[in-house]
Structure formats: structure tokens, C-alpha cells
Scaffold this motif. Structure first.
Motif, PDB file in Angstrom:
ATOM      1  N   THR A 301       0.849  -1.195   0.000  1.00  0.00           N
ATOM      2  CA  THR A 301       0.000   0.000   0.000  1.00  0.00           C
ATOM      3  C   THR A 301       0.883   1.243   0.000  1.00  0.00           C
ATOM      4  N   GLN A 303       0.321   3.809   1.724  1.00  0.00           N
ATOM      5  CA  GLN A 303       0.415   4.256   3.124  1.00  0.00           C
ATOM      6  C   GLN A 303       1.668   3.704   3.811  1.00  0.00           C
ATOM      7  N   LYS A 307       4.982   5.946   4.753  1.00  0.00           N
ATOM      8  CA  LYS A 307       5.378   6.079   6.169  1.00  0.00           C
ATOM      9  C   LYS A 307       6.857   5.697   6.308  1.00  0.00           C
TER      10      LYS A 307
END
Ligand code: HGY
Ligand code: MN
Ligand code: MN
Length: 431
Positions: A301, A303, A307
Motif C-alpha cells: 500500500t 500508506q 510512512k
């Protein structure tokens, strides 16, 4: 004329696609005398295109080189000019490559057409086999340049970008008879295409562990590629006290250890890799003043990838600051995670089950593929082929003939099913 609904006949035990990959794995189809390295628009690339185009013709296709240097073969359907099912992968390779990464998908596309042509069968759509020129980014630091041109997602060409010899992309295009101002004309219009299918070796160990020769890709992981430059101060290795050094390589070493730690601290699908490191000035008696390295971050992902990227960037800044090093981070690639088309993937899984007699193994691809770029143009699906011990980007890459033949049967079954029961409205098939 043979029916679309008929089962394809049994195939020979040996895979001509695999044998052809083997043939293309050495000079003059490699830019190196030993092993395989095929760079976008190199001499080896040109020799490869000449050979592959000949095989396309023998299979019953016309061929052309598009404005971006991709090699494209076309097999007309029942109506000339009909939208095409694109079957593609890449012709270029990494340095010291295996012989099947990319090339096997192109060779299998040719086998698909050869099979239908030998039966005298025309489909309700055209088939096009695309050999993409730059997927790996192993000549210029931008990857998937040529599929982005075809998908129409390339806004501008990085013409001043240089290869390892300092030759610009502009000069390389010119010397290959390609006009940089026409490069973006390689773009297809969505109405020209029906879908994109890619067959590729898995490049990982999942299918082998599952004892399956083929599998179906559900999605392709998100990628970032960065160029990281650390500038310190070069100095005399004998006279510069340790406490006063600004050693760019020592800073890079600390940075690489942090990258590995952060990559390992996330979920299993998160990976972070430094695959290239250049040290300057590069002498045993000089404190390194310059270190430049690549950084590749991937995850299922955006995300998770983002991160990790943020954590890595923060760690690099802290290391640079503590050591008095100047840090520059340049993002060279940003590929979002790409789901494969659910309908086509379901069809592919059905074909896998029909051909193998087993439920299809579904998996996410950690490796990038042209399919992730083509998804902006058209629905995509991917079939994976088991490779020995999951080894890839390595001359030890190996694939079994029967697995490649099974993939071919899956592709043929998928296409027959698509022709008999189209994914889109039948009107889409008319020119
Ligand atoms: O880097 C990749 O994932 C691909 O092999 N180009
Ligand atoms: Mn590769
Ligand atoms: Mn590949």
C-alpha cells in the motif's frame, strides 16, 4: 474454422518461448560479452528487436517500432483495425540479468499469436504483442519510460538525463532514428485497446512453495526510487584526524544501516533496498568526500511505503546533520500500488484452474511491471510463472519448460474465453 470454444490442443513438451529467451541471453543480444545486459536502445537492444520482429512475422504478425522505441507486433482480428488485446512485457534487462525477466512474457505473446494463426483463427479483437524498451531503468535513471509513453501518462521526456557514459537520452534517441519531439505519439487511445495482459516470471518463491507452475497476480506493490547524495569533504587519509572528518561514505554506511532497520521494522510487504553506491573520489588514501546511492522502497500500500519513506528521510537528515554532511534526496520514481482488474483476474484464475486442475494461487507482486503503468490506459491482468528458488535479477534465474507451456495454455484459454464472452460490451469490438 476451429471454434473459439474448443480447447487448445496439447502443446509440445519443450517451450519454444523458453528456448528463445535462452538464445537471446548472450551476445549479440547482450551488451556484455559475458552474461546478459540489454540496455534500452543499445546495440544489443537493436539486434534483439531485429530477431524478435522476425519471430513476430513468422508467427503471422506485422511489426513496427513505435515512437518510443518499443517493438510492437499486430495480428488483426476478424475486422481490420479492431481494438486490440495487448500482450506485453519488456525487452530490456538489469545488469548481469537472468534470461526470462521480461523476455519470457514477450516470447509467450508471440506463441499465443503463432498458435491462433496456425489454426487460421481470427478473433473478434486484434492481438498486439508489445516488447517494451525501458522497464528496468537500467540505462537511464527513469524506469518504465516506454510503457508510460504507450499509456499516455508521460507528460514530458527527461531528455537531458544521461546514461553511465554521459550520453543524453536526446542523443540516444537521435542516434536510433527516433525523434524526441514525437516520442509521446507512442500513446494509445483507450478506444484502441481492450485490455493488457502480461505473463512474467514470479521473481519470488511463493509459487514454488505452493507447488504451482503458474499463478495469478491480484495487485502490484507501490514503489519509490530515490537518488541520495551525501557531500562531505575529501581529505588526506593520513593527516585528517578522525574527529575532524566529514566522511561521506561513513555517513552513507550509517544511512544504509538505518534504511535496513526501518525496512525490516514494518509489515512483511515493506522492503527497502540500497542497490547502488558510488564513492568519490574513490582512492584508498583519500577520505571520501562524496557518496551517492540508490534507495528503492516498496510496499503493498502507498500508506506503508510513504510512512517508511518519511522515517527513512528523517533518519538520513539526522545522520547528515550530526556528521556535518550535505544531503540531497531526489525522487526519481513514484509508482502507486496497482490492483489488477478484478474481472480479468477472475477470468485468468478460472483459466488457471481449467488448465492445471487446481484452484489458482493468487499473489501480490513485489516486483514492478509494465502492467502497473498500462493500468492507467486499460484494464490489466497478469499471470505469474514459477521460477527456481524465486531467484531473479541474477544469471541463475531459471524457469521450467512445462511451467511456461502451462502459462501459454492459460493465456490461450483466457483469450478464447474473452473472445466467446467479452469483458466489455460487444460493440467495443467494432472498429
Ligand atoms: O524493479 C522491478 O521491480 C522490476 O524488475 N523492474
Ligand atoms: Mn526486472
Ligand atoms: Mn520484469
Amino acid at each position: 474454422m476451429p471454434s473459439l470454444h474448443g480447447q487448445p490442443e496439447a502443446l509440445p513438451t519443450d517451450s519454444r518461448a523458453v528456448k528463445r529467451c535462452d538464445q537471446l541471453g548472450a551476445h549479440p543480444f547482450s551488451d556484455t560479452q559475458d552474461g546478459l545486459f540489454r540496455a534500452y536502445l543499445s546495440d544489443a537492444y537493436k539486434a534483439t528487436c531485429t530477431q524478435v520482429a522476425q519471430w513476430m512475422h513468422e508467427a503471422g504478425m506485422t511489426s513496427r517500432m513505435d515512437a518510443a522505441g518499443n517493438l510492437i507486433g499486430r495480428y488483426e482480428g476478424q475486422t481490420p483495425g479492431a481494438p486490440a488485446l495487448l500482450i506485453g512485457s519488456h525487452l530490456d534487462s538489469v545488469r548481469n540479468a537472468g534470461r526470462y525477466d521480461g523476455m519470457l512474457g514477450v516470447m509467450l505473446g508471440i506463441e499465443v499469436v503463432a498458435h491462433f494463426a496456425a489454426q487460421g483463427l481470427r478473433l473478434p479483437f486484434a492481438l498486439e504483442v508489445i516488447g517494451f524498451g525501458d522497464e528496468e531503468g537500467s540505462r537511464f535513471p527513469t524506469s518504465m519510460l516506454t510503457s508510460r509513453a504507450v499509456a499516455g501518462t508521460l507528460d514530458a521526456l527527461p531528455l537531458d538525463t544521461v546514461d553511465a557514459n554521459g550520453t543524453t537520452l536526446r542523443d540516444v534517441l537521435h542516434s536510433n532514428g527516433l525523434d524526441p519531439t514525437r516520442y509521446l505519439e507512442a500513446a494509445y487511445k483507450p478506444q484502441q485497446v481492450l485490455a493488457y495482459m502480461e505473463a512474467h516470471i514470479e521473481q519470488g518463491p511463493v509459487l514454488e512453495a505452493a507447488n504451482m507452475g503458474v499463478g495469478v497476480v491480484t495487485a502490484i506493490a507501490a514503489q519509490y526510487r530515490f537518488k541520495v547524495s551525501m557531500q562531505g569533504v575529501a581529505g588526506h587519509a593520513g593527516t585528517m584526524p578522525m574527529s575532524l572528518r566529514k566522511d561521506a561514505l561513513a555517513a552513507a554506511a550509517q544511512a544504509i544501516a538505518a534504511i535496513e532497520r526501518i525496512g525490516a521494522s514494518g509489515p512483511e510487504d515493506l522492503v527497502a533496498t540500497v542497490g547502488q553506491l558510488f564513492v568519490g573520489p574513490g582512492a584508498s588514501n583519500v577520505v571520501p568526500g562524496q557518496a551517492t546511492f540508490s534507495l528503492d522502497i516498496r510496499a503493498g500500500t502507498a500508506q506503508v511505503r510513504d510512512k517508511a519513506a518519511a522515517e527513512i528521510c528523517a533518519a538520513l537528515h539526522t545522520i547528515a546533520q550530526q556528521r556535518g554532511i550535505t544531503l540531497a534526496l531526489e525522487r526519481q520514481n513514484d509508482l502507486p500500488p496497482t490492483p489488477c482488474d478484478p474481472d480479468l483476474t477472475e477470468r485468468l484464475a478460472t483459466s488457471v484452474a481449467r488448465v492445471t486442475g487446481h484452484t489458482a494461487r493468487r499473489l501480490v507482486s513485489g516486483a514492478g511491471h509494465d502492467a502497473m503503468v498500462m493500468a492507467a490506459l486499460t484494464p490489466v491482468c497478469m499471470v505469474f510463472i514459477r521460477c527456481k528458488e524465486g531467484i531473479s535479477h541474477n544469471p541463475a534465474e531459471a524457469v521450467r519448460h512445462d511451467d511456461a507451456q502451462q502459462a501459454l495454455l492459460v493465456m490461450l484459454d483466457f483469450i478464447r474465453t474473452l473472445a466467446a464472452s467479452p469483458a466489455q460490451e460487444p460493440t467495443e469490438f467494432s472498429a
